[in-house]
Enzyme design. Structure first.
Site, PDB file in Angstrom:
ATOM      1  N   ARG A 343      18.071  24.288  73.910  1.00 41.46           N
ATOM      2  CA  ARG A 343      18.279  25.723  73.733  1.00 41.46           C
ATOM      3  C   ARG A 343      17.042  26.355  73.104  1.00 41.46           C
ATOM      4  NH1 ARG A 343      24.643  25.894  71.628  1.00 41.46           N
ATOM      5  NH2 ARG A 343      25.437  24.570  73.320  1.00 41.46           N
ATOM      6  N   ARG A 358      19.843  24.348  63.262  1.00 39.15           N
ATOM      7  CA  ARG A 358      19.579  25.034  64.528  1.00 39.15           C
ATOM      8  C   ARG A 358      18.288  24.478  65.112  1.00 39.15           C
ATOM      9  NH1 ARG A 358      22.179  29.356  66.243  1.00 39.15           N
ATOM     10  NH2 ARG A 358      22.842  29.974  64.155  1.00 39.15           N
ATOM     11  N   GLU A 430      29.284  26.714  61.744  1.00 36.16           N
ATOM     12  CA  GLU A 430      30.004  26.353  62.969  1.00 36.16           C
ATOM     13  C   GLU A 430      29.621  24.944  63.413  1.00 36.16           C
ATOM     14  OE1 GLU A 430      30.135  27.477  67.720  1.00 36.16           O
ATOM     15  OE2 GLU A 430      29.217  28.910  66.318  1.00 36.16           O
ATOM     16  N   SER A 433      33.467  24.582  69.006  1.00 36.88           N
ATOM     17  CA  SER A 433      34.206  25.713  69.567  1.00 36.88           C
ATOM     18  C   SER A 433      35.025  25.217  70.745  1.00 36.88           C
ATOM     19  CB  SER A 433      33.254  26.833  70.014  1.00 36.88           C
ATOM     20  OG  SER A 433      32.469  26.410  71.101  1.00 36.88           O
ATOM     21  N   ARG A 483      24.736  18.975  63.582  1.00 40.05           N
ATOM     22  CA  ARG A 483      25.544  19.672  62.576  1.00 40.05           C
ATOM     23  C   ARG A 483      26.562  18.740  61.930  1.00 40.05           C
ATOM     24  NH1 ARG A 483      26.161  25.981  64.570  1.00 40.05           N
ATOM     25  NH2 ARG A 483      23.928  26.229  65.052  1.00 40.05           N
TER      26      ARG A 483
END
Length: 522
Positions: A343, A358, A430, A433, A483
């Site tokens: 990403r 990140r 986070e 999801s 994470r």
């Protein structure tokens, strides 16, 4: 663009935890997938979680792509590579609801233009059909015995109709492309229970555990990794740039342990394991609802090609059954896929991007479900239940959020996020999801199923004549490795600088219980 073959492979690090005890629903014999059929079927769990019966793997039949890439050589322009099966009549009949949905989600979609183009398209289609009918009528008249003058008159009339039809058909193609371009900016509809507003309007569905209380001064994962010689951000920055990293020593075992643990646990729920291609066509990225090019795109595109690096395994897994009709008896199809993800993280800045939180490249285990429309809400709840079970078993404190409308991506009908407490960062972050995308992706990917008919087929009609329907697709993160490493290091740090490995992960890390300092700190 079908996935011609797929071999299930176990990571070399599986020697740390032999995966010989496969769940009953998994057949470890390699199978070969094809868009048209499955030559050696895997077995899948039946729809009911309590059922032990297994259903056969899908038998699929090929359907033509929605559109192929065409080029107008005279003008040097390219028509879209694909077209979504968008229900424009439904959009027109539900204009107010669609407009409110676009507004609630803060999307830049021009609904009025979409409907205007749709009306023009309908009128142009009628005109094309009228000219075709006239041309056919002239052709039929030509079959009769005619005087030369009358025949010549019909020939000229037919030529005029043909030329007019060519022009209108070109206009129809351009209008169709323009309509597709505008309509593909319209997001999915939204579940009625989703909170309206920005991320701050999201609501807490569930809270698990409490933040750990420390009797000593705590460190964040970056400092812990430095002290324990687990990461090297500086060398990675020299080699690749910012937001890249090397994992070292026990951190490598922790990554592989997390991956094998997550895959193993999800397989117990009837999911078929996959490894996926990590380079895919740009059109597939678009069909899944992502924008591969643009100022703030999260997608790495390969210059000079129509390919991209994947940002999630959701994309290649979604492509497995692209342009297919599945048997209803094969549903649900449940996959758990391991891949690297890439990403750009465009626009990301600040303390939230520190360390592993990140990054541009990471490993992830993703769940993906294809099911009947009436089952998607059920499977959405099942996916978040699996996620909560995984994180609870590691002793993490987290909350599950029902994300507000403006935090939903274009494909999502509803999205649940899991935010875990990260004591070193001093906030929730986070880690997972789960999204229900209903038929948004399947209408673009061309994935349908044929419902089973309870009544006998009519005489003279072979096979199942039931109208095909689009499947619903769902995706959820079982384990985003960086994470998870942040959470585990910061929550399981000890006063002496060591890290305790949660018990569920120890069998997948060769029995390792503690990551201890490699030298005595001053």
């Amino acid at each position: 663009m079908g996935l011609q073959s797929c071999t299930f492979r176990i990571s070399p690090f599986s020697i740390l935890k032999p995966l010989s005890n496969f769940p009953p629903a998994f057949n470890p014999i390699p199978s070969r997938f094809h868009r048209v059929h499955v030559t050696r079927p895997l077995t899948f769990l039946a729809r009911a979680l309590s059922s032990s019966a297994a259903a056969a793997a899908p038998q699929t039949t090929a359907t033509p792509p929605a559109a192929s890439e065409t080029t107008d050589e005279s003008k040097g322009t390219k028509a879209p590579q694909w077209r979504a099966a968008i229900d424009f009549k439904w959009i027109r009949d539900n204009k107010e609801a669609v407009a409110a949905n676009i507004n609630n989600r803060n999307f830049n979609a021009n609904l009025d233009l979409v409907l205007e183009l749709y009306d023009k398209l309908l009128n142009l289609q009628k005109e094309v059909e009228r000219l075709r009918a006239e041309r056919n009528a002239v052709a039929n008249k030509m079959k009769a015995k005619l005087e030369p003058s009358e025949r010549q008159k019909l020939i000229e009339e037919g030529k005029t109709l043909k030329d007019g039809l060519v022009t209108l058909e070109e206009d129809l193609l351009k209008l169709t492309d323009e309509l597709q371009q505008q309509a593909q900016c319209v997001p999915n509809m939204t579940h009625p229970d989703v909170p309206i507003g920005g991320e701050e309007c999201s609501t807490v569905r569930k809270t698990v555990g409490k933040p750990r209380e420390f009797s000593f001064s705590i460190k964040d994962h970056v400092q812990l990794g430095k002290d324990l010689d687990l990461f090297d951000f500086d060398a990675a920055a020299e080699v690749s740039g910012s937001k890249f990293y090397y994992l070292k020593n026990e951190a490598v075992l922790l990554e592989m342990g997390l991956v094998n643990w997550a895959v193993s646990e999800v397989m117990k729920r009837g999911f078929t394991p996959l490894t996926t291609p990590e380079i895919v066509r740009s059109s597939l990225v678009e069909k899944c609802g992502f924008q591969p090019r643009g100022t703030n795109t999260q997608v790495y595109s390969i210059e000079g090609s129509d390919q991209c690096l994947i940002g999630t395994a959701e994309i290649p897994v979604g492509g497995i059954h692209m342009d297919s009709i599945l048997a209803e008896s094969s549903l649900p199809l449940k996959y758990v896929a391991y891949s690297h993800c890439f990403r750009t993280e465009a626009g990301a800045a600040g303390s939230a991007t520190r360390g592993l939180y990140r990054v541009h490249q990471f490993s992830k285990v993703e769940m993906f479900v294809l099911c009947r429309p009436d089952e998607s809400n059920f499977f959405h709840e099942q996916l978040i239940e699996i996620e909560e079970g995984l994180f609870s078993s590691l002793g993490l404190h987290f909350k599950t959020m029902d994300m507000a409308t403006q935090d939903l991506g274009a494909p999502a009908y509803r999205k649940f996020d899991v935010e875990a407490w990260m004591p070193g960062l001093g906030r929730y972050g986070e880690i997972s999801s789960a999204s229900n995308c209903t038929d948004y992706q399947s209408r673009r990917l061309g994935i349908r199923y044929r419902p089973e008919v309870s009544t006998p087929a009519k005489k003279g009609i072979k096979g199942n004549s039931a109208t095909t329907q689009f499947v619903h697709t769902l995706n959820a993160t079982a384990c985003a490795v960086p994470r998870m490493i942040v959470c585990l290091l910061e929550n399981y740090q000890q006063e002496d600088g060591s890290i305790v490995i949660p018990e569920p992960l120890r069998p997948f890390m060769g029995g390792l219980q503690i990551i201890a300092p490699k030298y005595k700190q001053a």
